[in-house]
Write a protein that holds these residues in place. Structure first.
Motif, PDB file in Angstrom:
ATOM      1  N   ILE A 258      39.635  56.390  36.424  1.00 47.40           N
ATOM      2  CA  ILE A 258      40.621  57.404  36.798  1.00 47.40           C
ATOM      3  C   ILE A 258      41.785  57.302  35.817  1.00 47.40           C
ATOM      4  CG2 ILE A 258      42.125  58.298  38.613  1.00 47.40           C
ATOM      5  CD1 ILE A 258      39.150  58.461  39.317  1.00 47.40           C
ATOM      6  N   ALA A 259      42.160  58.423  35.247  1.00 44.29           N
ATOM      7  CA  ALA A 259      43.182  58.435  34.207  1.00 44.29           C
ATOM      8  C   ALA A 259      44.205  59.533  34.514  1.00 44.29           C
ATOM      9  CB  ALA A 259      42.524  58.665  32.853  1.00 44.29           C
ATOM     10  N   ILE A 260      45.256  59.541  33.713  1.00 47.56           N
ATOM     11  CA  ILE A 260      46.405  60.431  33.979  1.00 47.56           C
ATOM     12  C   ILE A 260      46.225  61.768  33.257  1.00 47.56           C
ATOM     13  CG2 ILE A 260      48.891  60.710  33.589  1.00 47.56           C
ATOM     14  CD1 ILE A 260      49.008  57.580  33.530  1.00 47.56           C
ATOM     15  N   HIS A 261      46.446  62.847  33.981  1.00 45.67           N
ATOM     16  CA  HIS A 261      46.568  64.167  33.334  1.00 45.67           C
ATOM     17  C   HIS A 261      48.031  64.611  33.471  1.00 45.67           C
ATOM     18  CE1 HIS A 261      45.165  67.768  31.556  1.00 45.67           C
ATOM     19  NE2 HIS A 261      44.923  68.479  32.640  1.00 45.67           N
ATOM     20  N   GLY A 262      48.488  64.739  34.713  1.00 50.84           N
ATOM     21  CA  GLY A 262      49.899  65.051  34.962  1.00 50.84           C
ATOM     22  C   GLY A 262      50.106  65.022  36.454  1.00 50.84           C
ATOM     23  N   TYR A 263      51.369  65.155  36.860  1.00 44.55           N
ATOM     24  CA  TYR A 263      51.609  65.127  38.305  1.00 44.55           C
ATOM     25  C   TYR A 263      51.577  66.533  38.902  1.00 44.55           C
ATOM     26  CZ  TYR A 263      53.236  63.649  42.832  1.00 44.55           C
ATOM     27  OH  TYR A 263      53.294  63.413  44.188  1.00 44.55           O
ATOM     28  N   HIS A 265      50.891  69.465  36.762  1.00 41.77           N
ATOM     29  CA  HIS A 265      50.153  70.380  35.876  1.00 41.77           C
ATOM     30  C   HIS A 265      50.981  71.616  35.525  1.00 41.77           C
ATOM     31  CE1 HIS A 265      46.736  72.288  33.958  1.00 41.77           C
ATOM     32  NE2 HIS A 265      46.023  71.205  34.179  1.00 41.77           N
ATOM     33  N   THR A 266      52.270  71.427  35.365  1.00 39.25           N
ATOM     34  CA  THR A 266      53.109  72.571  34.994  1.00 39.25           C
ATOM     35  C   THR A 266      53.915  72.314  33.727  1.00 39.25           C
ATOM     36  OG1 THR A 266      54.818  71.755  36.470  1.00 39.25           O
ATOM     37  CG2 THR A 266      53.369  73.439  37.359  1.00 39.25           C
ATOM     38  N   PHE A 267      53.731  71.171  33.092  1.00 38.53           N
ATOM     39  CA  PHE A 267      54.531  70.891  31.899  1.00 38.53           C
ATOM     40  C   PHE A 267      53.642  70.603  30.697  1.00 38.53           C
ATOM     41  CE2 PHE A 267      57.229  69.562  35.449  1.00 38.53           C
ATOM     42  CZ  PHE A 267      58.384  70.271  35.164  1.00 38.53           C
ATOM     43  N   TYR A 268      54.044  71.175  29.573  1.00 44.89           N
ATOM     44  CA  TYR A 268      53.404  70.804  28.315  1.00 44.89           C
ATOM     45  C   TYR A 268      54.184  69.651  27.697  1.00 44.89           C
ATOM     46  CZ  TYR A 268      50.305  74.792  28.158  1.00 44.89           C
ATOM     47  OH  TYR A 268      49.317  75.675  28.430  1.00 44.89           O
ATOM     48  N   SER A 273      61.098  68.340  28.961  1.00 50.27           N
ATOM     49  CA  SER A 273      62.154  67.337  28.769  1.00 50.27           C
ATOM     50  C   SER A 273      61.570  65.935  28.905  1.00 50.27           C
ATOM     51  CB  SER A 273      63.249  67.531  29.818  1.00 50.27           C
ATOM     52  OG  SER A 273      62.739  67.156  31.091  1.00 50.27           O
ATOM     53  N   ASP A 274      62.318  64.961  28.385  1.00 48.09           N
ATOM     54  CA  ASP A 274      61.870  63.570  28.491  1.00 48.09           C
ATOM     55  C   ASP A 274      61.695  63.167  29.953  1.00 48.09           C
ATOM     56  OD1 ASP A 274      61.805  63.246  25.788  1.00 48.09           O
ATOM     57  OD2 ASP A 274      63.752  62.247  25.646  1.00 48.09           O
ATOM     58  N   SER A 275      62.631  63.603  30.798  1.00 40.74           N
ATOM     59  CA  SER A 275      62.534  63.153  32.192  1.00 40.74           C
ATOM     60  C   SER A 275      61.332  63.789  32.878  1.00 40.74           C
ATOM     61  CB  SER A 275      63.835  63.434  32.952  1.00 40.74           C
ATOM     62  OG  SER A 275      64.057  64.812  33.024  1.00 40.74           O
ATOM     63  N   ASP A 276      61.046  65.061  32.592  1.00 41.46           N
ATOM     64  CA  ASP A 276      59.855  65.677  33.189  1.00 41.46           C
ATOM     65  C   ASP A 276      58.589  64.968  32.688  1.00 41.46           C
ATOM     66  OD1 ASP A 276      61.194  67.534  34.718  1.00 41.46           O
ATOM     67  OD2 ASP A 276      61.161  69.074  33.160  1.00 41.46           O
ATOM     68  N   LEU A 281      53.943  61.411  34.050  1.00 43.82           N
ATOM     69  CA  LEU A 281      53.052  60.283  33.790  1.00 43.82           C
ATOM     70  C   LEU A 281      53.229  59.171  34.822  1.00 43.82           C
ATOM     71  CD1 LEU A 281      52.504  61.833  31.217  1.00 43.82           C
ATOM     72  CD2 LEU A 281      52.832  59.749  29.904  1.00 43.82           C
ATOM     73  N   SER A 282      54.486  58.820  35.080  1.00 41.29           N
ATOM     74  CA  SER A 282      54.696  57.635  35.923  1.00 41.29           C
ATOM     75  C   SER A 282      54.292  57.913  37.371  1.00 41.29           C
ATOM     76  CB  SER A 282      56.143  57.154  35.837  1.00 41.29           C
ATOM     77  OG  SER A 282      57.004  58.135  36.371  1.00 41.29           O
ATOM     78  N   LYS A 283      54.567  59.115  37.848  1.00 41.69           N
ATOM     79  CA  LYS A 283      54.199  59.413  39.241  1.00 41.69           C
ATOM     80  C   LYS A 283      52.674  59.447  39.399  1.00 41.69           C
ATOM     81  CE  LYS A 283      56.763  62.534  41.543  1.00 41.69           C
ATOM     82  NZ  LYS A 283      57.495  63.807  41.733  1.00 41.69           N
ATOM     83  N   THR A 284      51.992  59.961  38.386  1.00 41.97           N
ATOM     84  CA  THR A 284      50.527  59.998  38.464  1.00 41.97           C
ATOM     85  C   THR A 284      49.957  58.579  38.390  1.00 41.97           C
ATOM     86  OG1 THR A 284      50.636  62.136  37.372  1.00 41.97           O
ATOM     87  CG2 THR A 284      48.469  61.104  37.513  1.00 41.97           C
TER      88      THR A 284
END
Ligand code: ZN
Length: 402
Positions: A258-263, A265-268, A273-276, A281-284
Motif C-alpha cells: 500500500i503506497a501513497i497517492h494523496g489524501y 486527490h485534489t492537488f497537483y 502549496s507546500d502545506s497542502d 502525503l503525511s495524512k495518507t
C-alpha cells in the motif's frame, strides 16, 4: 544597406526566438472529463496551450464534440486574478440540448475547469454565440463561474446518480502518454534489478491508483492470490474507512503493497502549496500505517505531476509508470478488451502498469490481464519487488525497473 542588415538580424533573432518557442512542445495540460457523476482529471500532452487545443482535448475525452470551436477568447487580469471569457459556436448548445441537466452541468464544469486550470485563472465566463450558456437553458447562477478548481473538483451534487459515496472526490489522473525517457527530473532510472530473479522469467508490476474500493480491492487481492502474485496500490487517504481499511489490511496481509497517492486527490504536486503537499502525503501515510501497521515507502503523485524540487526532497520513492491501461477512458460496456489490449500490446519485462481499482471494467480487465501475463511467462510483483528495496531510494523517480 544598414537598415537591411538590421532587419535581417532582427529577422534571424525573431526566427530563433520563434524556433525556441515553437520547440516548446509537450505542454502538459489538465483536461476534465466526467463519468458516473464524477469529475475526472486527465493529464494530456498538447503541442501548445491554446483555447482550440483545449477544446480538441475535451473532444478527445468525449466531453464535447469536435465541432465545438472557439469564436473568441479573452484573458483579463484584475487585482492579480485572471478572468477568462470563452465564446464558442452553437455546436456546444446543440451538443448539450438533448442531454439531461446533470450531464449538461458536468460538461460545462469540465470545460470551465479545464480552462481555469490550464490558464491559472480565477474564473471563466462561458458563452455560446455570445449568450451565457446558463442563461439560455440552465438553472445555474449567472454568470457561470467556478471560483476555484478545488471547488469544482469536489464530487458533484449530482454524484449520487450512481450510488457512489457523495464524499468521494474526483477520480483519476494520468498522463496519457508513456513518460519520456529523457528530461526526467532525477538521475537515470536504475537498471533492472529485480531481486531473486530467475533466468527466463519476466517480471512486471501492476499498480492500482485511486482506491481503496469497497467493491474491488478485496476482489483484486483474491485474484492475485490465485497466482501468489503481488500488486502495489497507491491509495487516496480520505477514501479509507473501516471497510476499505480492512481491505488494505487484507492486501498487505497477502503480500501486496500500500503506497501513497494523496489524501484528497485534489492537488497537483507541481502546483499546490507546500502545506497542502505535505498534508496530502503525511495524512495518507498516517492512514496507511493506522490500518496496515506498515509505513509506506512509495508515492505516486496525482496525475504523475510533481516538481523536480519535490522529487529530490521527497521522503518516498516517486513511482510513475510506462504501461498505461487507459482504463479510466474505457469504462463503458464492451470496453474491457480495449483495456486488456492497451496493456498486452505494450507490456514488457521490468515495466510498471498503471490501472485504477475503482472501475468495474478495470477489475474485469485485470483478471484477464493477469491470466495472460502468467500464460506468457511473467511474474506479477509489487513495485518494491520489481525494482528492489535497496534501489528504491527516497527522492528518486522511477518509470520502470529498466
Ligand atoms: Zn489518481
Amino acid at each position: 544597406m544598414k537598415k537591411g542588415l538590421f532587419s535581417k538580424i532582427s529577422m534571424i533573432f525573431v526566427s530563433v526566438v520563434m524556433l525556441f518557442c515553437g520547440c516548446k512542445t509537450n505542454f502538459t495540460a489538465t483536461v476534465y472529463s466526467y463519468s458516473d457523476g464524477f469529475m475526472t482529471e486527465n493529464v494530456v500532452t498538447l503541442n501548445t496551450l491554446s483555447p482550440s487545443s483545449l477544446l480538441t482535448a475535451l473532444a478527445n475525452a468525449q466531453v464535447i464534440t469536435s465541432t465545438v470551436t472557439v469564436n473568441s477568447f479573452a484573458e483579463n487580469e484584475t487585482n492579480g486574478e485572471k478572468h477568462l471569457a470563452l465564446d464558442v459556436n452553437s455546436a456546444l448548445s446543440q451538443h448539450l440540448s438533448p442531454l439531461d441537466i446533470q450531464t449538461q452541468d458536468m460538461i460545462i464544469r469540465c470545460i470551465a475547469n479545464t480552462f481555469i486550470m490550464n490558464y491559472s485563472a480565477a474564473d471563466i465566463l462561458l458563452t455560446c454565440d455570445g449568450t451565457p450558456i446558463k442563461n439560455e437553458k440552465y438553472t445555474y447562477d449567472l454568470p457561470l463561474k467556478f471560483r476555484t478548481v478545488s471547488i469544482s473538483l469536489e464530487a458533484s451534487p449530482t454524484a449520487d446518480i450512481t450510488g457512489s459515496p457523495s464524499n468521494t472526490p474526483s477520480e483519476t489522473v494520468l498522463p496519457n502518454t508513456t513518460p519520456p525517457s529523457t528530461g526526467s527530473a532525477t538521475a537515470k532510472p536504475t537498471p533492472f534489478v529485480t531481486p531473486n530473479r530467475t533466468d527466463g522469467k519476466k517480471y512486471v508490476a501492476i499498480t492500482f491508483d485511486d482506491g481503496p474500493s469497497a467493491q474491488y480491492t478485496t476482489k483484486i487481492v483474491d485474484k492475485l492470490k490465485e497466482y501468489n502474485a503481488g500488486a502495489t496500490f497507491f491509495i487516496v487517504g480520505n477514501r479509507v474507512d473501516s471497510k476499505t481499511g480492512a481491505a488494505i489490511k487484507y492486501a498487505t496481509d497477502n503480500g501486496n503493497e500500500i503506497a501513497i497517492h494523496g489524501y484528497t486527490h485534489t492537488f497537483y504536486y507541481n502546483k499546490c502549496s507546500d502545506s497542502d503537499y505535505e498534508n496530502e502525503l503525511s495524512k495518507t501515510a498516517q492512514v496507511i500505517e493506522q490500518y496496515t501497521g506498515i509505513k509506506p515507502t512509495l508515492m505516486r503523485p496525482i496525475g504523475g505531476a510533481i516538481s523536480k524540487e519535490r522529487i529530490t526532497s521527497c521522503p518516498y520513492s516517486v513511482i510513475l509508470w510506462n504501461v498505461d491501461s487507459e482504463d479510466w477512458k474505457n469504462k463503458k460496456d464492451g470496453q474491457v478488451d480495449t483495456i486488456v489490449n492497451n496493456v498486452m500490446s505494450t507490456v514488457g519485462d521490468g515495466k510498471i502498469i498503471l490501472m485504477h481499482e475503482i472501475y468495474k471494467n478495470s477489475y474485469e480487465a485485470f483478471c484477464i490481464i493477469i491470466d495472460k501475463l502468467y500464460a506468457q511467462g511473467y511474474e506479477v510483483v509489487t513495485v518494491s519487488d520489481l525494482i528492489g528495496k535497496d534501489n528504491l531510494k527516497p527522492g528518486t523517480k522511477f518509470y520502470s525497473a529498466n
